[in-house]
Motif scaffolding. Structure first.
Motif, short mmCIF file in Angstrom:
data_model
loop_
_atom_site.label_atom_id
_atom_site.label_comp_id
_atom_site.label_asym_id
_atom_site.label_seq_id
_atom_site.Cartn_x
_atom_site.Cartn_y
_atom_site.Cartn_z
N MET A 61 110.79 -48.58 -39.63
CA MET A 61 109.86 -49.13 -38.64
C MET A 61 108.62 -48.25 -38.51
SD MET A 61 111.42 -51.88 -37.85
CE MET A 61 110.54 -52.53 -36.43
N HIS A 62 108.83 -46.94 -38.59
CA HIS A 62 107.70 -45.99 -38.55
C HIS A 62 106.79 -46.19 -39.76
CE1 HIS A 62 105.49 -42.22 -38.16
NE2 HIS A 62 105.91 -41.85 -39.35
N LEU A 63 107.38 -46.29 -40.95
CA LEU A 63 106.59 -46.52 -42.16
C LEU A 63 105.85 -47.85 -42.09
CD1 LEU A 63 109.05 -45.30 -44.95
CD2 LEU A 63 106.91 -44.23 -44.28
N ALA A 64 106.53 -48.87 -41.53
CA ALA A 64 105.90 -50.19 -41.42
C ALA A 64 104.67 -50.13 -40.51
CB ALA A 64 106.90 -51.21 -40.87
N SER A 65 104.77 -49.39 -39.42
CA SER A 65 103.65 -49.25 -38.50
C SER A 65 102.46 -48.57 -39.18
CB SER A 65 104.08 -48.45 -37.27
OG SER A 65 103.00 -48.26 -36.38
N ILE A 66 102.75 -47.50 -39.91
CA ILE A 66 101.69 -46.80 -40.65
C ILE A 66 101.08 -47.72 -41.70
CG2 ILE A 66 101.22 -44.91 -42.25
CD1 ILE A 66 103.35 -43.28 -40.82
N ALA A 67 101.95 -48.45 -42.42
CA ALA A 67 101.47 -49.33 -43.48
C ALA A 67 100.56 -50.43 -42.93
CB ALA A 67 102.66 -49.96 -44.22
N ASP A 69 98.72 -50.27 -40.27
CA ASP A 69 97.44 -49.63 -39.91
C ASP A 69 96.57 -49.41 -41.14
OD1 ASP A 69 98.21 -49.57 -37.27
OD2 ASP A 69 98.84 -47.46 -37.30
N GLU A 70 97.18 -49.30 -42.32
CA GLU A 70 96.44 -49.07 -43.55
C GLU A 70 96.15 -50.37 -44.31
OE1 GLU A 70 98.79 -46.29 -45.75
OE2 GLU A 70 98.27 -44.59 -44.46
N GLY A 71 96.43 -51.51 -43.65
CA GLY A 71 96.07 -52.79 -44.24
C GLY A 71 97.14 -53.47 -45.06
#
Length: 488
Positions: A61-67, A69-71
């Motif tokens: 879920m953390h990686l998904a949030s970052i991803a 934000d990066e489009g």
């Protein structure tokens, strides 16, 4: 004045917490420094390995949030929840060369099952639906996820012979790919392998610039939640989900497509697959990053206290909570007084979920309390022990049935045993034909028991970095389970 019932300390399921309380999740998320998140890509590693409750879903879920934000577009596929119980028998009937009934846990059966084409089609369809939800439509999405047909389950549109039923809307698209639909019978449809090959070609032709992180989670199964004749099937499906993710990652990496499949897996499930299929090392070994929290007595152990502090600090929406004023500094048991860090070290398995479980148990048993003191902690210990044991027993159920769990409840009568043989003497009367060495090792690996040296007052737990149970040491039942086993 607020009471504990007004606080939100998090959910045991990180998916729910991140979905329903995203701000709380972002504020309280902590990642172990030892986890190499940056390597989780289609051309590097793609599996997060960790015990139940260590935060595999939270990492995703953390990686998904970052991803996002990066489009990137993101999609979460949850194996355990996305399949219905009757789906297992339906998919087993597509394996026409195999007799399904009466072949429980047979290694040859496991090796003969092959669901890769089914999963590739399912995953490409989920990719197409994710793109369509973002307003992207082209020949790839029209073929793989027609607008008029949503994906009710992974077998929708498949014939028993693993063929794709040809629809009128597919005709023009197939013609552009130099495929004549009349070549395929109405009954059998297009072979799934052919369909998947066309889907790959169309994706590269129309959608190569897409950026997606595809997360596969909840690759679990248990003898406690399935009929006996489903276990081999479920294990084979998990293996093929991983194998398919590995193959698709390779396809995207070779074609320089920015799409990444990231899976999470428990170590006992990985081991079970490896036991069944020695060839599984090709897509399992060296493709994983390990998620652990308490690998020793140093700074890593302090991370759990940091998790506790963050969950408390942001537990009220309108203001931050001062941890020092809100939470007890020490807790006394008999003549021994532990700091909160010592209490967490002894009474958890070094996982964020243990912290959330403890806080929720305290709030449940003391809803009208204004703070969390020694009295409130002690009042919640039985509830915390009960829910902790249930989770461990679910993990134990992957390899063992309910009889083992019942034997532990009936047989364990001490906090400390002289050795594994003495423990076995207590639980063996309630078991039938169970491998003593395998069971004791599993209990140690899960954290139900640990090694204990009373002279040095030292404990040896697998989650603290100890890899085996030394025969010269005593056996100690985990303190968090004493209440459940009634040996406090």
């Amino acid at each position: 004045m607020t009471t504990l019932s007004d606080h939100y300390f998090g959910d045991l399921e990180a998916f729910d917490e991140a979905t329903l309380y995203p701000d709380f999740f972002k504020r309280t998320f902590i990642i172990p420094k030892s986890l190499g998140v940056s390597t989780l890509r289609n051309n590097r590693k793609f599996i997060i390995i960790g015990r139940k409750g260590t935060g595999k879903t939270a990492i995703q879920m953390h990686l998904a949030s970052i991803a996002r934000d990066e489009g990137y577009m993101t999609h979460h596929f949850r194996f355990f929840y996305d399949l219905r119980s009757d789906d297992y028998k339906e998919i087993s009937q597509t394996q026409s060369k195999i007799s399904y009934t009466g072949t429980i846990n047979d290694k040859s059966l496991f090796l003969n099952y092959d669901f890769r084409d089914v999963w590739e089609r399912a995953f490409f369809r989920r990719i197409a639906e994710t793109m369509r939800d973002r307003g992207i439509e082209n020949a790839f999405t029209d073929l793989v996820a027609p607008r008029a047909s949503r994906f009710s389950n992974i077998f929708a549109g498949l014939s028993r012979s693993l063929g794709i039923k040809i629809t009128a809307s597919m005709g023009p698209i197939l013609a552009e790919c130099n495929i004549d639909p009349s070549e395929f019978s109405d009954k059998e449809g297009m072979p799934l392998k052919t369909f998947n090959r066309i889907a790959r070609e169309l994706f590269i032709k129309t959608s190569k610039g897409s950026k997606i992180y595809f997360f596969v989670d909840e690759l679990v199964f248990s003898k406690l939640d399935a009929k006996e004749d489903e276990i081999t099937l479920r294990a084979a499906m998990v293996r093929d989900v991983l194998r398919t993710s590995w193959e698709i990652n390779g396809f995207f990496a070779v074609n320089k497509v920015d799409i990444h499949f990231i899976c999470s897996l428990r170590p006992e499930v990985k081991q079970l697959i490896s036991d069944f299929d020695t060839e599984s090392g090709k897509f399992l070994d060296g493709k994983d990053v390990e998620l652990s929290w308490m690998a020793g007595d140093g700074d890593e152990a302090k991370l759990i206290l940091e998790v506790l502090q963050s969950k408390v600090r942001f537990s009220l929406p309108e203001k931050e909570v001062e941890f020092e004023d809100f939470f007890a500094k020490t807790i006394k048991f008999g003549n021994r007084t532990d700091t909160i860090e010592e209490f967490l070290t002894k009474n958890t398995w070094g996982r964020p979920r243990d912290v959330v479980r403890l806080l929720n148990a305290i709030a449940k048993k003391n809803p009208n309390a204004n703070k969390i003191g020694e009295e409130e902690i002690k009042a919640s210990i039985h509830e915390y022990s009960r829910s902790s044991s249930k989770e461990l027993f679910d993990e134990l159920g992957v390899k063992h049935g309910g009889a083992v769990l019942d034997a532990l409840r009936k047989g364990i009568r001490k906090q400390v045993y002289r050795d594994s043989n003495q423990l076995w003497e207590d639980i063996s009367p309630y078991l039938v034909s169970t491998n003593i060495k395998g069971l004791i090792e599993e209990l140690f690996y899960l954290g139900v028991i640990g090694g204990y040296d009373p002279d040095k007052k030292r404990h040896y737990w697998v989650y603290r970095g100890n890899t085996y149970l030394h025969p010269s040491r005593k056996i100690r039942i985990h303190p968090a389970l004493w209440s459940e086993f009634q040996v406090q």
